[in-house]
Scaffold this motif. Structure first.
Motif, PDB file in Angstrom:
ATOM      1  N   GLU A   3       0.813  -1.212   0.000  1.00  0.00           N
ATOM      2  CA  GLU A   3       0.000   0.000   0.000  1.00  0.00           C
ATOM      3  C   GLU A   3       0.853   1.272   0.000  1.00  0.00           C
ATOM      4  O   GLU A   3       0.549   2.239  -0.713  1.00  0.00           O
ATOM      5  CB  GLU A   3      -0.872  -0.093   1.261  1.00  0.00           C
ATOM      6  CG  GLU A   3      -1.883   0.991   1.444  1.00  0.00           C
ATOM      7  CD  GLU A   3      -2.490   0.898   2.856  1.00  0.00           C
ATOM      8  OE1 GLU A   3      -2.639  -0.223   3.378  1.00  0.00           O
ATOM      9  OE2 GLU A   3      -2.783   1.959   3.418  1.00  0.00           O
ATOM     10  N   PHE A   4       1.958   1.256   0.767  1.00  0.00           N
ATOM     11  CA  PHE A   4       2.716   2.490   0.922  1.00  0.00           C
ATOM     12  C   PHE A   4       3.536   2.838  -0.319  1.00  0.00           C
ATOM     13  O   PHE A   4       3.612   3.997  -0.722  1.00  0.00           O
ATOM     14  CB  PHE A   4       3.576   2.422   2.198  1.00  0.00           C
ATOM     15  CG  PHE A   4       2.714   2.255   3.402  1.00  0.00           C
ATOM     16  CD1 PHE A   4       1.990   3.325   3.895  1.00  0.00           C
ATOM     17  CD2 PHE A   4       2.554   1.005   3.994  1.00  0.00           C
ATOM     18  CE1 PHE A   4       1.142   3.179   4.983  1.00  0.00           C
ATOM     19  CE2 PHE A   4       1.714   0.850   5.081  1.00  0.00           C
ATOM     20  CZ  PHE A   4       1.001   1.928   5.575  1.00  0.00           C
ATOM     21  N   ILE A   7       1.095   4.187  -2.889  1.00  0.00           N
ATOM     22  CA  ILE A   7       0.719   5.599  -2.672  1.00  0.00           C
ATOM     23  C   ILE A   7       1.851   6.520  -3.116  1.00  0.00           C
ATOM     24  O   ILE A   7       1.632   7.490  -3.836  1.00  0.00           O
ATOM     25  CB  ILE A   7       0.385   5.849  -1.173  1.00  0.00           C
ATOM     26  CG1 ILE A   7      -0.872   5.061  -0.783  1.00  0.00           C
ATOM     27  CG2 ILE A   7       0.184   7.337  -0.895  1.00  0.00           C
ATOM     28  CD1 ILE A   7      -1.013   4.852   0.711  1.00  0.00           C
ATOM     29  N   PHE A  11       0.479   8.431  -6.208  1.00  0.00           N
ATOM     30  CA  PHE A  11      -0.360   9.530  -5.743  1.00  0.00           C
ATOM     31  C   PHE A  11       0.367  10.665  -5.040  1.00  0.00           C
ATOM     32  O   PHE A  11      -0.152  11.753  -4.920  1.00  0.00           O
ATOM     33  CB  PHE A  11      -1.490   8.980  -4.865  1.00  0.00           C
ATOM     34  CG  PHE A  11      -2.368   8.029  -5.631  1.00  0.00           C
ATOM     35  CD1 PHE A  11      -3.026   8.453  -6.773  1.00  0.00           C
ATOM     36  CD2 PHE A  11      -2.490   6.699  -5.256  1.00  0.00           C
ATOM     37  CE1 PHE A  11      -3.808   7.582  -7.517  1.00  0.00           C
ATOM     38  CE2 PHE A  11      -3.270   5.820  -5.986  1.00  0.00           C
ATOM     39  CZ  PHE A  11      -3.935   6.255  -7.123  1.00  0.00           C
ATOM     40  N   ILE A  22       0.430  14.625   1.700  1.00  0.00           N
ATOM     41  CA  ILE A  22       0.343  13.182   1.969  1.00  0.00           C
ATOM     42  C   ILE A  22       1.455  12.732   2.905  1.00  0.00           C
ATOM     43  O   ILE A  22       2.594  13.182   2.784  1.00  0.00           O
ATOM     44  CB  ILE A  22       0.453  12.416   0.625  1.00  0.00           C
ATOM     45  CG1 ILE A  22      -0.829  12.633  -0.193  1.00  0.00           C
ATOM     46  CG2 ILE A  22       0.730  10.933   0.835  1.00  0.00           C
ATOM     47  CD1 ILE A  22      -0.800  12.009  -1.560  1.00  0.00           C
ATOM     48  N   GLY A  23       1.144  11.816   3.843  1.00  0.00           N
ATOM     49  CA  GLY A  23       2.182  11.180   4.645  1.00  0.00           C
ATOM     50  C   GLY A  23       1.918  11.193   6.132  1.00  0.00           C
ATOM     51  O   GLY A  23       2.519  10.411   6.861  1.00  0.00           O
ATOM     52  N   ASP A  24       1.056  12.059   6.606  1.00  0.00           N
ATOM     53  CA  ASP A  24       0.763  12.051   8.046  1.00  0.00           C
ATOM     54  C   ASP A  24      -0.690  11.612   8.238  1.00  0.00           C
ATOM     55  O   ASP A  24      -1.337  11.144   7.297  1.00  0.00           O
ATOM     56  CB  ASP A  24       1.035  13.451   8.635  1.00  0.00           C
ATOM     57  CG  ASP A  24       1.534  13.361  10.066  1.00  0.00           C
ATOM     58  OD1 ASP A  24       0.895  12.644  10.864  1.00  0.00           O
ATOM     59  OD2 ASP A  24       2.572  13.990  10.378  1.00  0.00           O
ATOM     60  N   ASP A  25      -1.197  11.749   9.458  1.00  0.00           N
ATOM     61  CA  ASP A  25      -2.562  11.284   9.723  1.00  0.00           C
ATOM     62  C   ASP A  25      -3.612  12.130   9.005  1.00  0.00           C
ATOM     63  O   ASP A  25      -4.673  11.636   8.628  1.00  0.00           O
ATOM     64  CB  ASP A  25      -2.831  11.306  11.238  1.00  0.00           C
ATOM     65  CG  ASP A  25      -1.862  10.384  11.959  1.00  0.00           C
ATOM     66  OD1 ASP A  25      -1.788   9.212  11.561  1.00  0.00           O
ATOM     67  OD2 ASP A  25      -1.154  10.850  12.868  1.00  0.00           O
ATOM     68  N   LEU A  83      -8.567  11.180  -1.983  1.00  0.00           N
ATOM     69  CA  LEU A  83      -8.937  10.040  -2.822  1.00  0.00           C
ATOM     70  C   LEU A  83      -9.047   8.785  -1.970  1.00  0.00           C
ATOM     71  O   LEU A  83      -8.040   8.330  -1.415  1.00  0.00           O
ATOM     72  CB  LEU A  83      -7.846   9.843  -3.881  1.00  0.00           C
ATOM     73  CG  LEU A  83      -7.857   8.522  -4.654  1.00  0.00           C
ATOM     74  CD1 LEU A  83      -9.071   8.464  -5.584  1.00  0.00           C
ATOM     75  CD2 LEU A  83      -6.565   8.343  -5.447  1.00  0.00           C
ATOM     76  N   GLY A 115      -4.472  13.800   0.216  1.00  0.00           N
ATOM     77  CA  GLY A 115      -4.393  12.569   1.002  1.00  0.00           C
ATOM     78  C   GLY A 115      -5.415  11.585   0.487  1.00  0.00           C
ATOM     79  O   GLY A 115      -5.977  11.776  -0.597  1.00  0.00           O
ATOM     80  N   GLY A 116      -5.621  10.529   1.243  1.00  0.00           N
ATOM     81  CA  GLY A 116      -6.588   9.538   0.803  1.00  0.00           C
ATOM     82  C   GLY A 116      -6.548   8.292   1.652  1.00  0.00           C
ATOM     83  O   GLY A 116      -6.037   8.301   2.770  1.00  0.00           O
ATOM     84  N   ASP A 117      -7.089   7.228   1.087  1.00  0.00           N
ATOM     85  CA  ASP A 117      -7.097   5.940   1.763  1.00  0.00           C
ATOM     86  C   ASP A 117      -7.099   4.884   0.666  1.00  0.00           C
ATOM     87  O   ASP A 117      -7.671   5.099  -0.415  1.00  0.00           O
ATOM     88  CB  ASP A 117      -8.354   5.840   2.642  1.00  0.00           C
ATOM     89  CG  ASP A 117      -8.243   4.697   3.631  1.00  0.00           C
ATOM     90  OD1 ASP A 117      -7.118   4.392   4.077  1.00  0.00           O
ATOM     91  OD2 ASP A 117      -9.282   4.105   3.954  1.00  0.00           O
ATOM     92  N   THR A 118      -6.435   3.753   0.912  1.00  0.00           N
ATOM     93  CA  THR A 118      -6.337   2.702  -0.090  1.00  0.00           C
ATOM     94  C   THR A 118      -6.740   1.384   0.535  1.00  0.00           C
ATOM     95  O   THR A 118      -6.180   0.998   1.559  1.00  0.00           O
ATOM     96  CB  THR A 118      -4.892   2.619  -0.619  1.00  0.00           C
ATOM     97  OG1 THR A 118      -4.474   3.938  -1.003  1.00  0.00           O
ATOM     98  CG2 THR A 118      -4.802   1.720  -1.827  1.00  0.00           C
TER      99      THR A 118
HETATM  100  P1  ADP Z   1      -3.959   6.100   8.280  1.00  0.00           P
HETATM  101  O1  ADP Z   1      -3.605   4.755   8.788  1.00  0.00           O
HETATM  102  O2  ADP Z   1      -3.566   7.241   9.178  1.00  0.00           O
HETATM  103  O3  ADP Z   1      -5.367   6.187   7.750  1.00  0.00           O
HETATM  104  P2  ADP Z   1      -2.935   5.504   5.697  1.00  0.00           P
HETATM  105  O4  ADP Z   1      -1.958   4.402   5.867  1.00  0.00           O
HETATM  106  O5  ADP Z   1      -4.303   5.161   5.230  1.00  0.00           O
HETATM  107  O6  ADP Z   1      -2.983   6.353   7.033  1.00  0.00           O
HETATM  108  O7  ADP Z   1      -2.330   6.592   4.688  1.00  0.00           O
HETATM  109  C1  ADP Z   1      -1.030   7.074   4.833  1.00  0.00           C
HETATM  110  C2  ADP Z   1      -0.914   8.391   4.115  1.00  0.00           C
HETATM  111  O8  ADP Z   1      -1.122   8.169   2.735  1.00  0.00           O
HETATM  112  C3  ADP Z   1      -1.959   9.403   4.578  1.00  0.00           C
HETATM  113  O9  ADP Z   1      -1.338  10.672   4.558  1.00  0.00           O
HETATM  114  C4  ADP Z   1      -3.023   9.311   3.511  1.00  0.00           C
HETATM  115  O10 ADP Z   1      -3.679  10.559   3.349  1.00  0.00           O
HETATM  116  C5  ADP Z   1      -2.218   8.934   2.276  1.00  0.00           C
HETATM  117  N1  ADP Z   1      -2.971   8.109   1.324  1.00  0.00           N
HETATM  118  C6  ADP Z   1      -3.472   6.854   1.503  1.00  0.00           C
HETATM  119  N2  ADP Z   1      -4.087   6.399   0.397  1.00  0.00           N
HETATM  120  C7  ADP Z   1      -3.997   7.391  -0.514  1.00  0.00           C
HETATM  121  C8  ADP Z   1      -4.448   7.554  -1.839  1.00  0.00           C
HETATM  122  N3  ADP Z   1      -5.149   6.620  -2.486  1.00  0.00           N
HETATM  123  N4  ADP Z   1      -4.182   8.729  -2.451  1.00  0.00           N
HETATM  124  C9  ADP Z   1      -3.519   9.697  -1.809  1.00  0.00           C
HETATM  125  N5  ADP Z   1      -3.052   9.606  -0.584  1.00  0.00           N
HETATM  126  C10 ADP Z   1      -3.291   8.475   0.078  1.00  0.00           C
END
Ligand code: ADP
Ligand code: MG
Length: 322
Positions: A3-4, A7, A11, A22-25, A83, A115-118
Motif C-alpha cells: 500500500e505504501f 501511494i 499519488f 500526503i504522509g501524516d494522519d 482520494l 491525502g486519501g485511503d487505499t
Molecule cells: P492512516 O492509517 O492514518 O489512515 P494511511 O496508511 O491510510 O494512514 O495513509 C497514509 C498516508 O497516505 C496518509 O497521509 C493518507 O492521506 C495517504 N494516502 C493513503 N491512500 C492514498 C491515496 N489513495 N491517495 C492519496 N493519498 C493516500
C-alpha cells in the motif's frame, strides 16, 4: 506492491501547496482570509457509474471531474481533494493510467491531492473535493426568483445517448463518447457567475431532475423552451423526441444550469465569452410550482421519469434492467 509504495509511486506528487500533504494522519490546509471552504464528495462504483471495461485513464479523469463540477456549481475555486480508492488488486497498469487521467484533470483545474485511503475490494473511487469561495458568496439552489432566465452551459444529452448505444453493443459517435468519458467541469464559468447567478447546480442526473431540485429548493416553477435546449452535435441525427429525452432525462452531462435576473442577460453573455463557455437561455423561472414546456410554439408533454435515481428501478449501466 504494498500500500505504501503504491501511494508514493502513483499519488504523492512533489510541490504541494498544502501546509501538510500526503504522509501524516491528516493533510493540513490554510484557507485564504475572507473565504469559506466548499466541500463535496462523490463515489464512482464500477458497473454502476462506469462500464467495467472502461479505460482506467478515463475513470481517473471522470472521478475527479464529477467532484470538481460540484465545486464549479457553487462558484468555488478548486483547491484540494482526497482520494479513497478501493481496488480488487494493485494492478500497475490500472494505477498508472488511472493516476495519469486524474492528474491531467487536476492540473487543468488547479486542484491538488491532499491525502486519501487505499483498500482492497470491488473497484470503487470516492473523492472529496474542496474549493474556496468568497465568504457568503456560494451560489445556492434555493435562491431562484420568479422572472429569472434559466441558462445552461455547453450541450446536453450526449453522455446518455452514448450509454444507450453501448448497452446495445453499438459504437457511439465521438462527441457523445467524449461527453460520457471526459466531462469538462465548468470551473471558469462558475467562478465568474458569483455576483450574477441567483441559483445554480450542475446537471448530473438529467436536466428535468436537476432543475427540479432548484425549483423545489426555491419554491418556484419553470417554463422551458425546448427548441433552445443545446443538444450534443450528433443528437441532431436522432428523432427530435428521442434527442430531447436524452437531454431532459439522461444525466451525466456535468453542465451548469443556473438562473439569473433578466436584466443581467447581457452580463451573462459577457461572462460566457470570458469563460470561453457557450451558454443557452432555455426558459424562465415562474411563481407557480411545476415545469411547463413548449416546442415549436406548442405545449409539450414532458416525460414522467425525470432522471437517474439509484433506488428506483430505472436507468442502469447493467443491460436488461430497463
Ligand atoms: P492512516 O492509517 O492514518 O489512515 P494511511 O496508511 O491510510 O494512514 O495513509 C497514509 C498516508 O497516505 C496518509 O497521509 C493518507 O492521506 C495517504 N494516502 C493513503 N491512500 C492514498 C491515496 N489513495 N491517495 C492519496 N493519498 C493516500
Ligand atoms: Mg487510512
Amino acid at each position: 506492491m504494498d500500500e505504501f509504495s503504491l501511494i508514493s509511486r502513483y499519488f504523492r506528487r512533489s510541490g504541494s501547496s498544502a501546509a501538510l500533504g500526503i504522509g501524516d494522519d491528516c493533510g493540513i490546509v490554510s484557507v485564504s482570509p475572507g473565504t469559506q471552504l466548499a466541500v463535496t464528495t462523490d463515489t464512482l462504483v464500477s458497473g454502476v457509474h462506469f462500464f467495467e471495461n472502461t479505460d482506467a485513464e478515463l475513470i481517473g479523469w471522470k472521478s475527479l471531474a464529477v467532484n470538481v463540477s460540484d465545486l464549479a456549481a457553487m462558484g468555488a475555486a478548486p483547491r484540494y481533494f482526497t482520494l479513497a480508492l478501493t481496488l480488487p488488486s494493485p494492478s500497475e497498469s490500472f494505477l498508472e493510467a488511472f493516476s495519469r487521467g486524474m492528474f491531467a484533470l487536476a492540473d487543468q483545474c488547479g486542484i491538488e491531492i491532499l491525502g486519501g485511503d487505499t483498500t482492497s475490494g470491488p473497484l470503487s473511487i470516492t473523492i472529496t473535493a474542496m474549493g474556496e469561495l468568497p465568504r457568503g458568496k456560494g451560489i445556492l439552489r434555493s435562491k431562484a426568483a420568479a422572472g429569472d432566465d434559466i441558462w445552461v452551459s455547453g450541450d446536453l444529452g450526449g453522455a446518455a445517448h452514448a450509454v444507450g448505444l453501448i448497452r446495445r453493443g453499438l459504437e457511439p459517435p465521438a462527441d457523445c463518447l467524449e461527453k460520457l468519458h471526459r466531462p469538462q467541469p465548468r470551473v471558469a464559468l462558475g467562478l465568474l457567475l458569483t455576483d450574477t447567478a441567483n441559483s445554480m447546480l450542475d446537471v448530473s442526473d438529467g436536466l428535468l431532475a436537476d432543475l427540479g431540485h432548484i425549483l423545489e429548493a426555491s419554491g418556484k416553477g419553470a417554463q422551458l423552451e425546448l427548441d433552445a435546449i443545446p443538444l450534443t452535435g450528433s443528437l441532431g441525427r436522432l428523432d427530435r423526441n428521442e434527442a430531447l429525452l436524452c437531454a431532459l432525462t439522461g444525466g451525466d452531462d456535468y453542465e451548469l444550469c443556473f438562473s439569473a435576473p433578466r436584466k443581467k442577460r447581457e452580463q451573462v453573455k459577457k461572462i460566457a465569452d470570458l469563460a470561453q463557455t457557450p451558454v443557452s437561455r432555455i426558459g424562465t423561472i415562474t411563481g407557480e410550482p411545476g415545469i411547463e414546456a413548449n416546442l415549436n410554439g406548442q405545449s409539450y408533454r414532458l416525460p414522467a421519469r425525470r432522471g437517474y435515481n439509484h433506488f428506483e428501478e430505472a436507468w442502469s449501466l447493467r443491460p436488461g434492467t430497463q
